[in-house]
Design a protein around this motif. Sequence first.
Motif, short mmCIF file in Angstrom:
data_model
loop_
_atom_site.label_atom_id
_atom_site.label_comp_id
_atom_site.label_asym_id
_atom_site.label_seq_id
_atom_site.Cartn_x
_atom_site.Cartn_y
_atom_site.Cartn_z
N LYS A 1 0.82 -1.21 0.00
CA LYS A 1 0.00 0.00 0.00
C LYS A 1 0.86 1.26 0.00
CE LYS A 1 -3.74 2.30 2.55
NZ LYS A 1 -4.66 2.21 3.71
N TYR A 2 1.96 1.24 0.77
CA TYR A 2 2.82 2.43 0.88
C TYR A 2 4.11 2.30 0.05
CZ TYR A 2 -0.49 3.59 4.52
OH TYR A 2 -1.66 3.86 5.20
N LYS A 3 4.11 1.29 -0.85
CA LYS A 3 5.24 1.07 -1.76
C LYS A 3 6.57 0.94 -1.01
CE LYS A 3 3.08 3.35 -5.74
NZ LYS A 3 1.73 3.43 -5.16
N LEU A 4 6.55 0.09 0.02
CA LEU A 4 7.74 -0.12 0.86
C LEU A 4 8.40 -1.46 0.54
CD1 LEU A 4 6.14 1.02 4.23
CD2 LEU A 4 7.74 2.34 2.83
N GLU A 5 9.71 -1.49 0.68
CA GLU A 5 10.48 -2.71 0.46
C GLU A 5 11.33 -2.98 1.71
OE1 GLU A 5 10.55 -4.78 -2.11
OE2 GLU A 5 9.21 -3.65 -3.43
N PRO A 6 11.64 -4.25 2.00
CA PRO A 6 12.55 -4.53 3.11
C PRO A 6 13.87 -3.78 2.93
CG PRO A 6 11.48 -6.54 2.41
CD PRO A 6 11.11 -5.49 1.41
N PRO A 7 14.27 -2.96 3.90
CA PRO A 7 15.47 -2.13 3.75
C PRO A 7 16.77 -2.93 3.83
CG PRO A 7 14.48 -1.83 5.91
CD PRO A 7 13.56 -2.73 5.16
N LYS A 8 17.85 -2.30 3.31
CA LYS A 8 19.14 -2.97 3.24
C LYS A 8 20.17 -2.40 4.20
CE LYS A 8 18.40 -4.34 -1.55
NZ LYS A 8 18.87 -4.24 -2.96
N ASP A 9 19.78 -1.40 4.99
CA ASP A 9 20.70 -0.83 5.98
C ASP A 9 19.89 -0.19 7.12
OD1 ASP A 9 19.75 1.58 4.92
OD2 ASP A 9 21.56 1.94 3.74
N TRP A 10 20.60 0.28 8.16
CA TRP A 10 19.94 0.85 9.34
C TRP A 10 19.21 2.14 9.01
CZ3 TRP A 10 17.81 -0.78 13.41
CH2 TRP A 10 17.52 0.05 14.51
N LYS A 11 19.83 2.96 8.19
CA LYS A 11 19.20 4.22 7.78
C LYS A 11 17.87 3.94 7.07
CE LYS A 11 20.15 8.45 5.12
NZ LYS A 11 21.12 9.12 4.22
N GLY A 12 17.87 2.93 6.20
CA GLY A 12 16.65 2.55 5.48
C GLY A 12 15.60 1.97 6.40
N PHE A 13 16.03 1.23 7.43
CA PHE A 13 15.08 0.65 8.37
C PHE A 13 14.38 1.74 9.17
CE2 PHE A 13 13.86 -1.59 12.34
CZ PHE A 13 13.08 -2.60 11.77
N LEU A 14 15.14 2.74 9.60
CA LEU A 14 14.55 3.86 10.35
C LEU A 14 13.59 4.66 9.46
CD1 LEU A 14 17.66 5.17 12.33
CD2 LEU A 14 15.77 3.79 13.22
N ALA A 15 13.96 4.84 8.19
CA ALA A 15 13.10 5.58 7.25
C ALA A 15 11.80 4.81 7.01
CB ALA A 15 13.84 5.79 5.93
N LEU A 16 11.90 3.50 6.92
CA LEU A 16 10.73 2.65 6.76
C LEU A 16 9.78 2.82 7.95
CD1 LEU A 16 9.31 -0.05 5.51
CD2 LEU A 16 10.72 -1.23 7.18
N CYS A 17 10.34 2.74 9.15
CA CYS A 17 9.54 2.88 10.37
C CYS A 17 8.88 4.27 10.44
CB CYS A 17 10.42 2.66 11.60
SG CYS A 17 10.96 0.95 11.82
N GLU A 18 9.61 5.30 10.03
CA GLU A 18 9.07 6.66 10.08
C GLU A 18 7.90 6.83 9.11
OE1 GLU A 18 8.58 10.39 11.57
OE2 GLU A 18 9.89 8.80 12.34
#
Length: 412
Positions: free
Chosen positions: A154-171
Amino acid sequence: MVVLTILMLVAGLVLGGCGQKKPEAPKEPEKTVIRFAHWRGEDKAAFESIIKKFEAENPTIKVEQSIEGSEKHDTKLLAEFQAKNGPDVFAVMPGARFANVVKGGWFLDISGEKFLDVVKPHLRLPGQDGGKQYAVPYQLVFNDPVYNKGIFEKYKLEPPKDWKGFLALCETLKKNGITPIIFDSEIGPGQFMNPMLMNNMPSDDALVKVQKGELKLTEDWFVTTLKQFKELNDKGYFQKDVLGTKKAGAAALFAQEKGAMLAQGSYMMASNKQANPNLKQGLLAPITVSADKMKYEGIHTATFMIAINKDSKNVEAAKKFMAFLFKPEIAAEYANATGQMLTISGVQYKTEELMEQAKWLEKKTLFQPRYMITVSEVEKAIVNSIMDVIGGMAPEKAALKAQQEVDRVIKK
């Protein structure tokens, strides 16, 4: 005259018949009763079906299931072994719990048994000690968070590949009113610590070295992990009242689609689907470093290890039952009924959740670090440090508190 003769013959036959004993019904063969103890209440029906098939093939053996919750199972098991009335066949966790049974001398050595051939050698390792095979892992679990594919799409999200991406996903999830991670206080810390640590640890056996006094929890690698837990909590990426949320409550929230990720593992996928048939699930692990420093994509555990009690009076019957459980066709029945991936070669998986998990067989995963710890007090100190941070303690202070407990254990 003829009539009289016939009547006399009939009377004689009747009287003679009255004196004859009825043939006795054949006696039921005496049955050997074995007890199978485990903690997975959700598997009761699946095992009942398998046990019926086993008993049909082995009419002189009866199998009784004995089921307790995971913590009570461990406590009861050790008490029964000490009293010499333990179960014949039993399930045990790897790590400290396995080590406790080895220390007590209660495992039957099953090295060389034919049924071991269906389990790949590297997956047998958690059940070995001193070159002997004492238990065989049955389930193959990926201890990585489960995520809601529908929400991600729905939000066009993909499993992230680093910590910065994981935090951005959560935000992104939080800004859209969705709890990013559902995290429980009952089993969550012991599960989520593994993918959080896997790329931060200086070596794969870092927690073993902590136990030996060769590494300290006060070092950067562990304090950094605690800081990352604090960051997730402080930014509101966990649901409210984490400390008051138990495993079942967290699972219910995820099944109701009130959170995007469930910080437990692949073992929850089947029950999640049962609670919400429309749920589409995947697995992802937080990568706590930059993409170029990533060593592992996730965590695996060869768990629900099955073993035989050395003091069993019915060892041969126990071996027959254990061998039956490891037949690929029987294992497939169990796997598809319970939604659990297994260590056994040749098993055909049918469910969407198991096929999703099968993708992880090709990924680079680390055996669960927590299960490399063989001293219960050390494991507890590490898990408690995560809860201390979630409860508001500074990461450095929580790490020091945990290290002091480890030092106390080492000196004992």
